[in-house]
Design an enzyme around this catalytic site. Structure first.
Site, PDB file in Angstrom:
ATOM      1  N   HIS A   1       0.869  -1.182   0.000  1.00  0.00           N
ATOM      2  CA  HIS A   1       0.000   0.000   0.000  1.00  0.00           C
ATOM      3  C   HIS A   1       0.906   1.232   0.000  1.00  0.00           C
ATOM      4  CE1 HIS A   1      -2.826   2.936   1.805  1.00  0.00           C
ATOM      5  NE2 HIS A   1      -3.801   2.135   1.405  1.00  0.00           N
TER       6      HIS A   1
ATOM      7  N   CYS B   1      -4.571   2.614  -3.772  1.00  0.00           N
ATOM      8  CA  CYS B   1      -3.329   3.014  -3.106  1.00  0.00           C
ATOM      9  C   CYS B   1      -2.232   1.982  -3.307  1.00  0.00           C
ATOM     10  CB  CYS B   1      -3.543   3.233  -1.608  1.00  0.00           C
ATOM     11  SG  CYS B   1      -4.630   4.594  -1.249  1.00  0.00           S
TER      12      CYS B   1
ATOM     13  N   GLN C   1      -4.906  -5.352   6.532  1.00  0.00           N
ATOM     14  CA  GLN C   1      -5.946  -6.169   5.907  1.00  0.00           C
ATOM     15  C   GLN C   1      -5.998  -7.561   6.516  1.00  0.00           C
ATOM     16  OE1 GLN C   1      -8.182  -5.133   3.765  1.00  0.00           O
ATOM     17  NE2 GLN C   1      -7.302  -3.160   3.150  1.00  0.00           N
TER      18      GLN C   1
ATOM     19  N   LYS D   1     -10.985  -0.402   9.685  1.00  0.00           N
ATOM     20  CA  LYS D   1     -11.242  -1.560   8.823  1.00  0.00           C
ATOM     21  C   LYS D   1     -11.691  -2.771   9.624  1.00  0.00           C
ATOM     22  CE  LYS D   1      -7.528  -0.291   5.608  1.00  0.00           C
ATOM     23  NZ  LYS D   1      -8.089   0.396   4.444  1.00  0.00           N
TER      24      LYS D   1
ATOM     25  N   ASP E   1       2.718  -5.069   7.943  1.00  0.00           N
ATOM     26  CA  ASP E   1       1.516  -4.262   7.774  1.00  0.00           C
ATOM     27  C   ASP E   1       0.316  -5.213   7.774  1.00  0.00           C
ATOM     28  OD1 ASP E   1      -0.617  -2.751   7.007  1.00  0.00           O
ATOM     29  OD2 ASP E   1       0.245  -2.065   5.108  1.00  0.00           O
TER      30      ASP E   1
HETATM   31  C1  LIG Z   1      -2.605  -2.933   3.316  1.00  0.00           C
HETATM   32  C2  LIG Z   1      -2.889  -1.574   3.856  1.00  0.00           C
HETATM   33  N1  LIG Z   1      -1.929  -0.902   4.517  1.00  0.00           N
HETATM   34  C3  LIG Z   1      -2.131   0.316   5.044  1.00  0.00           C
HETATM   35  C4  LIG Z   1      -3.345   0.934   4.912  1.00  0.00           C
HETATM   36  C5  LIG Z   1      -3.487   2.305   5.482  1.00  0.00           C
HETATM   37  O1  LIG Z   1      -4.461   2.353   6.480  1.00  0.00           O
HETATM   38  P1  LIG Z   1      -4.980   3.783   6.948  1.00  0.00           P
HETATM   39  O2  LIG Z   1      -5.513   4.431   5.700  1.00  0.00           O
HETATM   40  O3  LIG Z   1      -6.047   3.516   7.930  1.00  0.00           O
HETATM   41  O4  LIG Z   1      -3.817   4.506   7.494  1.00  0.00           O
HETATM   42  C6  LIG Z   1      -4.384   0.268   4.242  1.00  0.00           C
HETATM   43  C7  LIG Z   1      -5.719   0.852   4.051  1.00  0.00           C
HETATM   44  O5  LIG Z   1      -5.969   1.917   3.572  1.00  0.00           O
HETATM   45  C8  LIG Z   1      -4.147  -1.000   3.698  1.00  0.00           C
HETATM   46  O6  LIG Z   1      -5.097  -1.654   3.041  1.00  0.00           O
END
Ligand SMILES: Cc1ncc(COP(=O)(O)O)c(C=O)c1O
Ligand SMILES: Cc1ncc(COP(=O)(O)O)c(C=O)c1O
Lengths: 154, 424, 424, 154
Positions: free
Chosen positions: C139, C382, C219, C242, C216
């Site tokens: 991401h 993203c 998900q 999420k 990370d």
């Molecule tokens: C795999 C992954 N990492 C990081 C994020 C970032 O999360 P956030 O937007 O809540 O900071 C997301 C979701 O947007 C994600 O799907």
């Protein structure tokens, strides 16, 4: 009134007339801070072998933290380390009891005046005040005994 | 329990007490049925029903991630989130909505500026040849970020001291703010002393030497009209939870050209224009500074809060608090052994009043007041240098807001009487 | 509209549809009375009543600033906030509650680690002689912070590529992760491909060379049991919104000795031990990393969310989603011209499925689905490098959660048929 | 059906059979991205004095952004700059109308095929798609004319 359970006369007495206050010679000195309220204590211990020869301290803080240091001085000076540790453990147990623990005779015998802090354990924000000097003592003791002790046995 | 009639400000300065009904928490009882007297507003404010409704409506009807969606919910959530930005921009009279950056709290806003300047190119760059200026009455959140920046860049950290009556000592302003100064960051209203600081004098000197100005308005935005254009600062930071909004939301306002020129801070989703493994380009401000899923519901809640405050009128709120504060200062000064730390009149001061009571430790004062249902804050109030300056371990602080009443001031004064008796 | 019986996974894998009643938004209708089919769960999840109740209860009954208060509300708010930390620690099987840092979202958690390492002393310090490793399926929030760190320190940024079927290409693992590597940061479950990555192989190699590992789990944490001890990583990041929690709250779990040794990031109230104008000392972790008023209500809401998920059981949720995903993969593959971007079986994959549909642009796919009340996400999600890798402009992504049903999968497939006719 | 108001036949026709697509010689080139969806366009303008000699482009994006570039090419090539700016302004006005503006005859005369985008203005997420090429054209024009123009008058 509920407050009286925290501010026992014993505690207020110690607060107004603290025992052993002031800094005297020691084998180790520590400075502990309670950042949630700014209470501070500087504490020194002096050991005579494994006997606590003196605990001297200075600091600023509320009635609970000041009284607790005074009670600590009363209880620990002159004791053997093992016994002091038992007292410290018992006091910790009482303070972490969230007001659920009714001190019995055995506990009263160990803690003497310190049983008066039972009421404080109901107030989470004040438990740290009551423990400040005790944590400082534990830390100072570790420094006083470990340091030289380790050197001697090394 | 007597309210001194001579001291009463014109009652038409006071807001209708009916607004208290908007705040569910004010009905809370503590310690066997005592109605709460909430005098800890400088720490955080209570939330009106209107803000809670906005949060619930968002989550129950519109919740979705913002910006990247074509579906109805995503469009609604985006419109609500960006609509909150419009509301906040209007609330502070920002020339452009794009100058409003949402953060998690005022602390993040302040750190954001410190970090931008650390990574910036000339002419903004803070490095070992430059200086940073703050004051001795800053909140830790406006001290530590600058200490970190100074440690990490070698820049010199300087500050204004305080006068005995709790005001900034600007007598050495030309030595403190010099040609080397890159940034001057100071609090508009002190959270511990209550002092309202003289913005104009400081901004004028900063502009003379070409330094940027950051104003910490955390204790001002909730209580008085804020006009970022009139302030003439470059950045203004404040926090949602102190102004009837939710926790988890803060604001940084910054002049557009600065936000365009300065580098990003946090990297991630939403703040980019295009990303490849080798390099990325960034979205225009404000998005450049909003990495990741923003505090969507919290922004919506803050929007509802500024609607609520604006409907009442910030000038009316300021007048109400001034009346309460005048009365409180007078009544407190009648309490034996009580010493106010900070200005002892209601002029150029906000609605937070710190004091000591003889040598009874504030912790003990707070405890005994609490037992009577009166919530005040005790300690350093995240401004330990002020306590050091005045040689006191800590203070007790009562702080008021739009729903505070004269009767609550009376309750405080009676409560302090009780404290004195208890430890007497 | 026919559900193919042969493809149905054992119905006892599915959660009772009654849980949908917990989620007020699922009753929402759009476009003239169409009940919403919410398949955008990888972007954000809906919130159960239980979480909204926790938020309201917090604001109406207990709202106060945390830590520094002796009054009842401050104690209650602190107990609720710190209680949420206990809940999150238990949810991820953290050895200690002090290893759980609350942030505003996963992006902040990831940036926090990058910044800690940039300012760290040896042996953790990332500088121009060291390397950072990520993957091509990250991401943006796990790419941009490392690009920034690499630009600012001179460290080299390297990454694992992807295989044609949407998995990590680890064939060159010994060249990618080397003795110079200080940190390996990768996604446990991809938000665009759905791929579940092989943690063990990567962690083993990282440990061999003494590199730290950041996972990370944004998900993953919402969808499967997470055990930070079993993962053997050094840091794990995820985000509240999420996983049935509010917006505005994220988590960084980190091993205690690391949190103790590494320097702070944001400076301010709450993260200090003692402050003077000349220098400051910091509170122990986790507070060292929580500057300013934290997202209190949001942490409480996240605590309620993990309670909710745990009561159902993360293993049951994973089984439910696996059943839904298997069915969805099979049904989608029957749609003419549909190409799944990512693994085409339900094994080692999460509940997010990206696809293209002939040369109909995902924006158009999403728009026509929306008109039928079906909410999917379209674009880069993203993760633009993934689109570049597979030579596609964007994808349409359907993503499921514990309340998703087989009937919703059917609605999606019917909807796509409609899209094809519309642009046919 | 509501969708038909967005996906007018005119739009779908332009999408399927774009006019003037492909990159040809130009005085300036710009690359614009819509980060919210990833649509991208590379656009070149060629001026003949103040007359638009050509607008050529290439990119990827949805039907709306592609059709809009095609319509732009139809409308602007051959026009005087002043007139083109008027067309651009009118299109912007229509797109920002949130579906509230019913194009009248005068507007239809200016916008020709582009009035078909009226329905798109109801969809905030798509307005940016429709405007992508128009913003790129404006930017490219500024570069083509300002750059040399300023040099000449300086
Ligand atoms: C795999 C992954 N990492 C990081 C994020 C970032 O999360 P956030 O937007 O809540 O900071 C997301 C979701 O947007 C994600 O799907
Ligand atoms: C003057 C001042 N500045 C900054 C802050 C920090 O705000 P927050 O804790 O919301 O980040 C506060 C309040 O805590 C404050 O009173």
């Amino acid at each position: 009134m509920k407050l009286d359970s925290m501010y026992q006369d014993v505690i207020l007495d110690h607060y107004k007339h603290p025992h052993g206050r002031g800094l005297r010679d020691g084998d180790a000195e520590v400075h502990h801070v309670n950042p949630t309220c700014g209470d501070e204590i500087t504490l020194r211990v002096r050991y005579d072998g494994s006997r606590i020869a003196d605990v001297s301290y200075e600091g600023q803080g509320c009635s609970i933290s000041q009284a607790s240091a005074s009670v600590l001085n009363d209880l620990l000076v002159g004791k053997e380390l093992a016994e002091a540790q038992k007292i410290q453990g018992t006091f910790l147990e009482l303070m972490q009891s969230k007001g659920q623990l009714e001190p019995d005779d055995a506990m009263e015998e160990v803690l003497e005046d310190a049983v008066a802090f039972a009421g404080v354990s109901k107030y989470p924000a004040r438990v740290k005040c009551a423990l400040l000097s005790w944590m400082a003592w534990k830390d100072a003791t570790a420094q006083a005994l470990d340091g030289p002790a380790q050197k001697e046995t090394a | 329990m007597t309210r001194l009639p001579g001291l009463l400000t014109a009652p038409d300065q006071l807001l209708d007490e009916a607004i208290r009904k908007d705040f569910p928490l004010l009905d809370r009882t503590v310690h066997d049925g005592k109605k709460i007297v909430y005098l800890d507003n400088a720490a955080t404010s209570q939330k009106p029903r209107q803000v809670l409704d906005a949060l619930n409506d968002y989550y129950e009807q519109h919740n979705a991630n913002v910006h990247r969606g074509v579906h109805v919910l995503a469009e609604e959530a985006t419109a609500l989130y960006e609509g909150a930005r419009d509301k906040v921009a209007a609330f502070i009279n920002a020339p452009s909505r794009d100058e409003v950056v949402f953060t998690k709290n005022a602390s993040e806003s302040l750190n954001l500026v410190a970090n931008m300047l650390g990574w910036a190119d000339e002419p903004y760059r803070v490095d070992h040849e430059t200086e940073i200026v703050i004051t001795e009455m800053e909140h830790h959140s406006n001290i530590v970020p600058w200490q970190l920046l100074s440690q990490r860049t070698g820049a010199k950290l300087k500050w204004f001291g305080l006068t005995d009556d709790g005001r900034l000592d600007l007598s050495d302003i030309n030595e403190v703010i010099t040609e080397k100064t890159k940034i001057v960051s100071f609090v508009l209203v002190s959270n511990i002393l209550g002092t309202v600081n003289p913005v104009e004098a400081i901004v004028r000197r900063a502009q003379e030497v070409g330094a940027l100005v950051l104003i910490d308005a955390s204790q001002a935005a909730p209580h008085m009209p804020i006009d970022v254009q009139a302030l003439q600062a470059d950045f203004v930071a404040f926090t949602g939870h102190k102004m009837c909004g939710p926790t988890g939301i803060g604001v940084l306002w910054g002049r557009q050209e600065l936000l365009e020129d300065l580098p990003p801070f946090l990297g991630g989703g939403e703040m980019i224009e295009t990303v490849s493994m080798h390099s990325s380009t960034y979205a225009p401000a404000p998005h450049k500074f909003e990495a990741g899923t923003p505090p969507i519901a919290q922004a919506v809640g803050l929007g509802a809060a500024v609607d609520y405050l604006s409907a009442i009128g910030m000038d009316k709120i300021a007048a109400h608090e001034h009346a309460i504060t005048s009365y409180a200062v007078q009544r407190l000064l009648e309490v034996p052994d009580l010493r106010i730390i900070g200005p002892t009149t209601a002029e150029e001061r906000g609605a937070a009043i710190s004091f000591t009571l003889g040598d009874i430790h504030p912790h003990d004062v707070g405890q005994v007041l609490d037992e009577q249902g009166i919530a005040v804050r005790v300690g350093h109030h995240c401004a330990r240098p002020v306590c050091l300056r005045y040689g006191i371990p800590a203070t007790t602080r009562a702080s008021f807001y739009l729903y505070s009443t004269m009767a609550e001031v009376d309750a405080l004064v009676d409560g302090l009487e009780h404290v004195r008796n208890f430890f007497g």
